[in-house]
Design an enzyme around this catalytic site. Structure first.
Site, PDB file in Angstrom:
ATOM      1  N   HIS A  10       0.861  -1.189   0.000  1.00 60.43           N
ATOM      2  CA  HIS A  10       0.000   0.000   0.000  1.00 60.43           C
ATOM      3  C   HIS A  10       0.892   1.233   0.000  1.00 60.43           C
ATOM      4  CE1 HIS A  10      -3.122   2.890   1.016  1.00 60.43           C
ATOM      5  NE2 HIS A  10      -4.039   1.932   0.871  1.00 60.43           N
TER       6      HIS A  10
ATOM      7  N   THR B 241      -9.070  25.608 -50.796  1.00 62.22           N
ATOM      8  CA  THR B 241     -10.160  24.824 -50.219  1.00 62.22           C
ATOM      9  C   THR B 241     -10.238  23.509 -50.981  1.00 62.22           C
ATOM     10  OG1 THR B 241     -11.816  25.836 -51.686  1.00 62.22           O
ATOM     11  CG2 THR B 241     -11.467  26.881 -49.543  1.00 62.22           C
ATOM     12  N   HIS B 242     -10.486  22.434 -50.259  1.00 61.20           N
ATOM     13  CA  HIS B 242     -10.508  21.091 -50.846  1.00 61.20           C
ATOM     14  C   HIS B 242      -9.178  20.748 -51.514  1.00 61.20           C
ATOM     15  CE1 HIS B 242     -14.879  21.079 -50.215  1.00 61.20           C
ATOM     16  NE2 HIS B 242     -14.869  22.301 -50.715  1.00 61.20           N
TER      17      HIS B 242
ATOM     18  N   SER C 257      18.944   9.047 -44.923  1.00 61.77           N
ATOM     19  CA  SER C 257      20.175   8.258 -44.917  1.00 61.77           C
ATOM     20  C   SER C 257      20.643   7.917 -46.329  1.00 61.77           C
ATOM     21  CB  SER C 257      19.965   6.958 -44.124  1.00 61.77           C
ATOM     22  OG  SER C 257      18.997   6.151 -44.766  1.00 61.77           O
TER      23      SER C 257
ATOM     24  N   LYS D 212      17.402  15.619 -49.222  1.00 62.65           N
ATOM     25  CA  LYS D 212      16.129  15.775 -48.505  1.00 62.65           C
ATOM     26  C   LYS D 212      16.193  16.783 -47.368  1.00 62.65           C
ATOM     27  CE  LYS D 212      12.761  13.807 -48.932  1.00 62.65           C
ATOM     28  NZ  LYS D 212      12.398  12.475 -48.438  1.00 62.65           N
TER      29      LYS D 212
END
Length: 453
Positions: A76, A148-149, A275, A280
């Protein structure tokens, strides 16, 4: 052995220290000391005993190691802490935990942790709002295409886009102020919350303890603080982090190679994006924010489930909340700091914004043209249909909207070429976007009580 990413990968040390085992024990000891002082104040125990308990209710006298040793025997955790403290207090030890139940200590200590954590979250929100305000103001007039969309819509300004984020974060800041009084709440009302263990001094003892600790009071507790409070807190954390995911998603989309309107900062001297693909530059922080926000959001459901207990209490909430509260709060702090990092160092590529506007071949100005035509007396609906037909035909033929409009006798009978060019100018069709930026900047400065720009 490390198995939780919070141990080694996510979360800031400042927030994690709030929920450390040492901090939790320290908070529980503070509650026991406040209880002893309240008993002394109402005449239940000698003042010198309360002084002795207060003097020993700290980590210098009650070590985490000793509490764990006792818990291994008693099974406890709170009784282990109580025994460890009592052993340090000599004769005064007999007054430790007098009249209380375990969750008086657990929930009140948790309220102290939540209070400390929300102070950090408030600071995070303040800093992020300031970052967004500065960015919004700097680009109040920077024209870009609204979408939009996922398709080109009409021109807007980058500053106005960010101003929307400021407005949303201000609402979260206000919600945080509101939730403090409902989440930073403790109890000292004993088993099942009736206060029977404190007899006729119950109200005064509870009020003194919470005033001492600067916490609110659970007025009608069961054996625990009512969990709607925690559910509201976790839902707010979910709201905050979902907003952050929304902004991070926009960064990720605008950094797409074919859009290129913004990008995360990149340390070209050291940072590696891949890697194998040496070129990137990835929106790594924004992606990290999105992933972690989904974890915070996922904690809303189990915290809601933790509101549902048998009778005055059971233990189904306890194990779940050891994950829910600590993880959701720690990750929210982590997310806010990461998204602030993204926007405080973001690179805005205005050249690409203009390039993308040019690539629209004028079609993003269709609304402007139809409104110009409708002002000439042909009516809004007729102007809409005319421009719609011309636009569809022009796109099919690979023409710009300007070229197609100039070829339309119906259009040119209504406007001059200079009027048409004015209607096709993206830079003059951003409405009141810059002025709305100014208003939101002023609102943010008022809310935070300081000059930002």
């Amino acid at each position: 052995m490390l198995i939780c990413p919070l141990d080694y990968r996510y979360g800031r040390n400042e927030m994690k220290s709030v929920f450390s085992e040492e901090s939790r024990l320290r908070s529980q000891l503070l509650v026991e000391a406040a209880l002893a002082r309240a008993h002394a104040a109402v005449g239940n125990i000698p003042a010198e005993s309360a002084d002795e308990i207060t003097a020993k209710a700290n980590l210098d006298h009650v070590s985490l190691e000793r509490v764990k040793e006792i818990e291994a025997e008693t099974k406890h955790d709170i009784m282990a802490m109580v025994k460890a403290l009592s052993d340090q207090c000599g004769d005064a030890g007999k007054y430790v935990h007098l009249g209380a139940t375990s969750n008086d200590i657990v929930d009140t200590a948790a309220a102290l942790e939540i209070k400390a954590a929300l102070e950090i979250i408030e600071s995070d929100l303040d800093e992020f709002i300031c970052t967004l305000v500065k960015l919004s103001y700097a680009h109040r007039d920077t024209v870009e295409i609204g979408r939009t969309h996922g398709q080109f819509a009409i021109p807007t300004t980058f500053g106005f886009k960010i101003a929307g984020y400021v407005s949303e974060m201000m609402r979260h800041y206000e919600r945080l102020q509101e939730i403090k009084k409902r989440a930073c709440v403790g109890k000292m009302s004993g088993a099942i919350g009736t206060g029977a263990g404190f007899a006729d001094k119950f109200f005064e003892i509870q009020e003194r303890v919470m005033a001492d600790l600067e916490l609110g009071i659970e007025d009608a507790a069961t054996q625990i603080v009512c969990r709607d409070r925690y559910a509201e807190l976790v839902f707010l954390l979910g709201l905050i982090t979902t907003s952050c995911e929304r902004y991070a998603t926009e960064v990720r989309n605008l950094q797409r190679s074919e859009i290129g309107e913004v990008s995360e900062a990149f340390d070209a001297k050291k940072q590696v994006g891949s890697s194998t693909m040496a070129q990137k530059r990835n929106p790594m922080l924004s992606e990290n924010v999105c992933g972690l926000a989904r974890i915070v959001r996922s904690y809303i459901a189990p915290q809601m489930e933790s509101m549902i207990l048998w009778h005055e209490r059971d233990l189904t909430n306890s194990s779940a909340e050891r994950f829910i509260l600590t993880h959701s709060i720690t990750l929210t702090d982590d997310i806010l700091n990461k998204i602030n990092n993204v926007f405080s160092h973001i690179e805005v590529h205005t050249y690409n914004m203009q390039r993308n506007i040019g690539s629209s071949n004028g079609f993003i100005m269709a609304e402007s043209v139809l409104l110009t035509l409708s002002s000439k007396g042909i009516g809004r609906q007729n102007a809409h249909e005319l421009v719609r037909q011309i636009s569809i035909k022009a796109e099919g033929e690979g023409k710009s909207l300007r070229e197609a409009l100039l070829e339309s006798d119906e259009v040119m009978a209504l406007v001059t070429e200079s009027e048409l060019d004015a209607a096709l100018d993206p830079n003059s069709y951003v409405g009141s976007a810059p002025q709305m930026v100014d208003r939101i900047v002023a609102d943010a400065e008022k809310l935070l009580g300081k000059r930002i720009v």
